[in-house]
Motif scaffolding. Structure first.
Motif, PDB file in Angstrom:
ATOM      1  N   PHE A 183      14.814  14.318   0.394  1.00 11.80           N
ATOM      2  CA  PHE A 183      14.222  13.087   0.944  1.00 11.80           C
ATOM      3  C   PHE A 183      14.861  11.868   0.282  1.00 11.80           C
ATOM      4  O   PHE A 183      15.114  10.848   0.923  1.00 11.80           O
ATOM      5  CB  PHE A 183      12.710  13.059   0.707  1.00 11.80           C
ATOM      6  N   SER A 184      15.081  11.991  -1.014  1.00  9.28           N
ATOM      7  CA  SER A 184      15.687  10.889  -1.757  1.00  9.28           C
ATOM      8  C   SER A 184      17.099  10.598  -1.249  1.00  9.28           C
ATOM      9  O   SER A 184      17.442   9.451  -0.951  1.00  9.28           O
ATOM     10  CB  SER A 184      15.700  11.242  -3.246  1.00  9.28           C
TER      11      SER A 184
ATOM     12  N   LYS B  11      18.894   6.150   5.664  1.00  8.42           N
ATOM     13  CA  LYS B  11      17.862   5.317   6.287  1.00  8.42           C
ATOM     14  C   LYS B  11      18.095   3.826   6.015  1.00  8.42           C
ATOM     15  O   LYS B  11      17.980   2.997   6.918  1.00  8.42           O
ATOM     16  CB  LYS B  11      16.516   5.760   5.715  1.00  8.42           C
TER      17      LYS B  11
ATOM     18  N   SER C 256      11.366   7.866  -1.182  1.00 13.68           N
ATOM     19  CA  SER C 256      10.907   7.623   0.193  1.00 13.68           C
ATOM     20  C   SER C 256      10.235   6.271   0.371  1.00 13.68           C
ATOM     21  O   SER C 256      10.400   5.623   1.407  1.00 13.68           O
ATOM     22  CB  SER C 256       9.921   8.716   0.608  1.00 13.68           C
ATOM     23  N   VAL C 257       9.462   5.832  -0.627  1.00 21.35           N
ATOM     24  CA  VAL C 257       8.772   4.546  -0.499  1.00 21.35           C
ATOM     25  C   VAL C 257       9.795   3.414  -0.467  1.00 21.35           C
ATOM     26  O   VAL C 257       9.691   2.482   0.332  1.00 21.35           O
ATOM     27  CB  VAL C 257       7.763   4.354  -1.654  1.00 21.35           C
TER      28      VAL C 257
ATOM     29  N   GLN D 218      17.388   8.682   1.986  1.00 17.02           N
ATOM     30  CA  GLN D 218      17.087   7.242   1.996  1.00 17.02           C
ATOM     31  C   GLN D 218      18.370   6.407   2.015  1.00 17.02           C
ATOM     32  O   GLN D 218      18.371   5.261   2.451  1.00 17.02           O
ATOM     33  CB  GLN D 218      16.192   6.847   0.805  1.00 17.02           C
TER      34      GLN D 218
ATOM     35  N   GLU E 124      11.349   3.377   3.011  1.00 15.34           N
ATOM     36  CA  GLU E 124      10.429   2.913   4.042  1.00 15.34           C
ATOM     37  C   GLU E 124      10.177   1.410   3.916  1.00 15.34           C
ATOM     38  O   GLU E 124      10.205   0.671   4.902  1.00 15.34           O
ATOM     39  CB  GLU E 124       9.117   3.694   3.957  1.00 15.34           C
TER      40      GLU E 124
ATOM     41  N   ALA F  51      13.353  -0.401   5.007  1.00 15.65           N
ATOM     42  CA  ALA F  51      13.565  -0.343   6.460  1.00 15.65           C
ATOM     43  C   ALA F  51      12.603  -1.299   7.173  1.00 15.65           C
ATOM     44  O   ALA F  51      12.999  -2.037   8.079  1.00 15.65           O
ATOM     45  CB  ALA F  51      13.385   1.090   6.959  1.00 15.65           C
ATOM     46  N   ARG F  52      11.350  -1.284   6.741  1.00 13.28           N
ATOM     47  CA  ARG F  52      10.368  -2.188   7.371  1.00 13.28           C
ATOM     48  C   ARG F  52      10.752  -3.652   7.152  1.00 13.28           C
ATOM     49  O   ARG F  52      10.645  -4.477   8.071  1.00 13.28           O
ATOM     50  CB  ARG F  52       8.986  -1.953   6.771  1.00 13.28           C
TER      51      ARG F  52
ATOM     52  N   GLY G 219       0.793  -1.227   0.000  1.00 18.67           N
ATOM     53  CA  GLY G 219       0.000   0.000   0.000  1.00 18.67           C
ATOM     54  C   GLY G 219       0.828   1.282   0.000  1.00 18.67           C
ATOM     55  O   GLY G 219       0.281   2.369  -0.145  1.00 18.67           O
ATOM     56  N   LEU G 220       2.138   1.170   0.156  1.00 19.19           N
ATOM     57  CA  LEU G 220       2.944   2.395   0.260  1.00 19.19           C
ATOM     58  C   LEU G 220       3.058   3.088  -1.101  1.00 19.19           C
ATOM     59  O   LEU G 220       3.391   2.468  -2.101  1.00 19.19           O
ATOM     60  CB  LEU G 220       4.331   2.086   0.817  1.00 19.19           C
ATOM     61  N   ARG G 221       2.770   4.375  -1.098  1.00 17.96           N
ATOM     62  CA  ARG G 221       2.792   5.171  -2.330  1.00 17.96           C
ATOM     63  C   ARG G 221       3.615   6.432  -2.122  1.00 17.96           C
ATOM     64  O   ARG G 221       3.622   6.993  -1.025  1.00 17.96           O
ATOM     65  CB  ARG G 221       1.370   5.618  -2.693  1.00 17.96           C
ATOM     66  N   PRO G 222       4.276   6.899  -3.192  1.00 20.89           N
ATOM     67  CA  PRO G 222       5.047   8.140  -3.050  1.00 20.89           C
ATOM     68  C   PRO G 222       4.155   9.355  -2.829  1.00 20.89           C
ATOM     69  O   PRO G 222       3.039   9.414  -3.348  1.00 20.89           O
ATOM     70  CB  PRO G 222       5.794   8.258  -4.380  1.00 20.89           C
ATOM     71  N   GLU G 223       4.649  10.294  -2.044  1.00 22.30           N
ATOM     72  CA  GLU G 223       4.012  11.598  -1.910  1.00 22.30           C
ATOM     73  C   GLU G 223       4.818  12.593  -2.741  1.00 22.30           C
ATOM     74  O   GLU G 223       5.833  12.231  -3.343  1.00 22.30           O
ATOM     75  CB  GLU G 223       3.990  12.022  -0.428  1.00 22.30           C
TER      76      GLU G 223
END
Lengths: 305, 298
Positions: free
Chosen positions: A178-179, A185, A142-143, A182, A146, A149-150, A81-85
């Motif tokens: 943000f990119s 991250k 970002s997606v 990552q 994330e 990481a998850r 379900g993760l989508r870019p903002e």
């Protein structure tokens, strides 16, 4: 030979690296970019998209790679379900970023460039993270960070090893800083995994550049690459423009990296599954599939006696 | 010492554009790492070499005293003239620069010295020999080293924070940025070339990439902004001194938040460092959207 081509009005052999998985009639034949052999498309798919004549490894879509590696039906995908903002409200010559994402989603059938999940390889659990180059050049946004990481955190919780299959054209420019972040991250997630003594196996595939090369993909416990894959930090055109030097033969190929001590080994696609199985068994010594080692048995007999 | 961005910019009409900030960040007379070291640190002993291949003059570092404490200071260094720029590779580190930085960080860790980094680079060197020696791997190893480094780390973007070459010394417990510094995933010129296919679009690219300190602060990536009432190249001593105050305060904040002299304190500090970067991202979860819309309105 030329007449043969002329007779086949629709016959258009295409560079196999440009095509998707789906087979359309004009795409029945693919020309190997390395040895120019014309290969029947279905035959190429049967050989894991490795040229039967010269061994050239064609690019693969992420889901095709997953199919080749995991036990059939064992892949459980995570965080779909993760989508870019669009934190920057980014607009470039091709329009707003969200429109670009939507077009790419329709074109590729994927919602983002990274697919994560857990699978089994000959019964052994493995967290699998695979990049899809067709999705905006597998640019890391970002997606990606994330999801990765998850996935790595879940691997830590369950005590599973992680394998990443890494291709990338660089940063997701549309997500700005943000990119870039990552990179931090993703590395930090693997830093934590390492503290739990869980291994990270990284496979670099064609092409792998920029922030992915300069982050988690190259500081894995085992770094592998597919034959002929181009891998680097800066792209070849950038290097040529800035240095105005001719690039050496084979520059940034997997073979070049091996020679310069940057990767552990090169692995052919057909050998990968077996190799991954071996690696899991070597590192996951307390794994559920591991028969008790002879030494431990002898020691426990000693204790009993 | 929190700076309100709105307060800072509201009195100054007209506000500089992103491209103005890019030009200020790159001003030839803007203070460099060496200027900060000379003004804020005493007894600086520069340490050279990565012990593997060479000494990269584009990334310098050493031990020094800062406001009463011994620290490790590491920063990018370009040149002030053509000759020095060539010897310092225009402040673009090669793999041996990052490996030297890692060596100095491990050294700092051994002696319990806080680390202060000063970021000022257009990016990592994109040359043939840098690729041969593993530029990507060197940057990645730097990131990994900083996440595990058991001493406080304060990073400050003093001018241009360019891409992975900047980030490689940019992982810490606090990230500060000068008001006229920029921090970007790629240079505006590179972005314009890639996305507009026209380097002349760099000013537009700078705007849409959101590279200013105020942007980075708004995104929660930067913890604090060091104000520049006058641009740093016009009032270097004032801006350098203010930067020193911010760094000192950041170090104090870390010390008091975590007590890094103790094992538990170090563990908490590393947890917080992880959490800081773990939280950075802009994404949404569509599966939650679906749940929300599936819930009947009451």
């Amino acid at each position: 030979m030329r007449n043969f081509f002329k007779r086949q009005g629709k016959f258009q052999p295409r560079n196999g690296d440009d095509r998707n998985d789906q087979i359309i009639p004009e795409d029945l034949w693919v020309k190997c970019p390395k040895c120019s052999e014309l290969i029947y498309s279905k035959e190429l798919d049967r050989s894991a998209r490795v040229c039967p004549k010269c061994g050239h490894h064609f690019r693969l879509r992420a889901r095709h790679r997953i199919r080749l590696l995991v036990d059939p039906g064992s892949f459980e995908e995570w965080d779909t379900g993760l989508r870019p903002e669009d934190p920057l409200a980014f607009v470039d010559g091709q329009g707003p970023y969200p429109d670009k994402v939507e077009r790419t989603q329709l074109k590729t059938g994927e919602v983002e460039a990274l697919i994560t999940g857990v699978c089994r390889v000959e019964g052994r659990p493995l967290v699998l993270v695979v990049a899809d180059f067709d999705f905006l050049g597998a640019s890391m946004g970002s997606v990606w960070g994330e999801k990765l990481a998850r996935a790595v955190e879940r691997a830590g919780e369950h005590g599973w090893p992680v394998m990443t299959v890494n291709a990338s054209g660089g940063a997701r420019m549309h997500e700005g800083l943000f990119s870039l972040m990552q990179m931090a991250k993703t590395v930090s997630a693997f830093h934590r995994l390492g503290e739990r003594r869980l291994p990270h196996f990284s496979l670099l595939v064609d092409p792998c550049y920029g922030g992915v090369t300069a982050s988690y993909a190259t500081v894995a416990d085992i770094v592998m690459a597919e034959p002929g894959a181009l891998i680097g930090f800066a792209g070849q055109r950038v290097i040529e423009q800035i240095t105005r030097q001719k690039l050496p033969d084979g520059f940034q190929t997997a073979e070049f990296l091996l020679e310069h001590g940057m990767i552990d080994f090169i692995i052919e696609r057909q050998q990968l599954r077996q190799q991954v199985r071996t690696l899991i068994d070597l590192y996951m010594r307390d794994g559920e599939n591991e028969p008790a080692p002879v030494v431990a048995t002898a020691a426990s007999i000693d204790v009993d006696a | 010492m929190t700076t309100d961005v709105d307060e800072m910019t509201s009195d100054a009409p007209p506000a500089p554009t992103a491209w103005d900030r890019v030009k200020l960040a790159r001003a030839t007379d803007r203070p460099t790492t060496q200027d900060y070291v000379a003004a804020l640190f005493t007894d600086f002993v520069e340490l050279h070499g990565d012990r593997l291949f060479g000494d990269d003059r584009a990334l310098i570092g050493g031990v020094a005293r800062f406001r009463g404490s011994t620290v490790m200071v590491i920063g990018h260094q370009g040149g002030t003239n053509t000759k020095e720029n060539i010897s310092r590779n225009f402040g673009m580190p090669r793999p041996e620069g990052y490996r030297k930085a890692q060596r100095l960080m491990r050294h700092a860790e051994k002696f319990g010295l806080p680390i202060v980094t000063l970021i000022d680079t257009s990016g990592a060197d994109p040359g043939i020999s840098s690729e041969e020696r593993g530029q990507g791997t060197a940057i990645a190893e730097s990131l990994m080293t900083m996440f595990g480094c058991r001493v406080p780390i304060v990073c400050t973007v003093i001018a241009e924070g360019g891409s992975g070459g900047a980030l490689a010394i940019g992982i810490g417990d606090r990230l500060l940025m000068l008001e006229n510094a920029i921090y970007a995933v790629a240079s505006p010129e590179a972005c314009a070339t890639i996305l507009w296919r026209d380097v002349e679009k760099a000013p537009e690219a700078a705007e849409t990439m959101r590279v200013t300190a105020a942007d980075c602060y708004r995104f929660g990536i930067v913890d604090d902004i060091v104000p520049e009432p006058q641009p740093a190249h016009e009032a270097p001593q004032e801006v350098i001194a203010a930067t020193g105050d911010f760094i000192e305060q950041a170090l104090r904040d870390i010390q008091s938040a975590f007590d890094p002299e103790t094992e538990d304190g170090v563990a908490a500090m590393l947890d917080a460092r992880y959490g800081k970067f773990r939280a950075i991202g802009a994404w949404r979860d569509a599966s939650l959207d679906a749940l929300d819309s599936a819930t009947p309105e009451s």
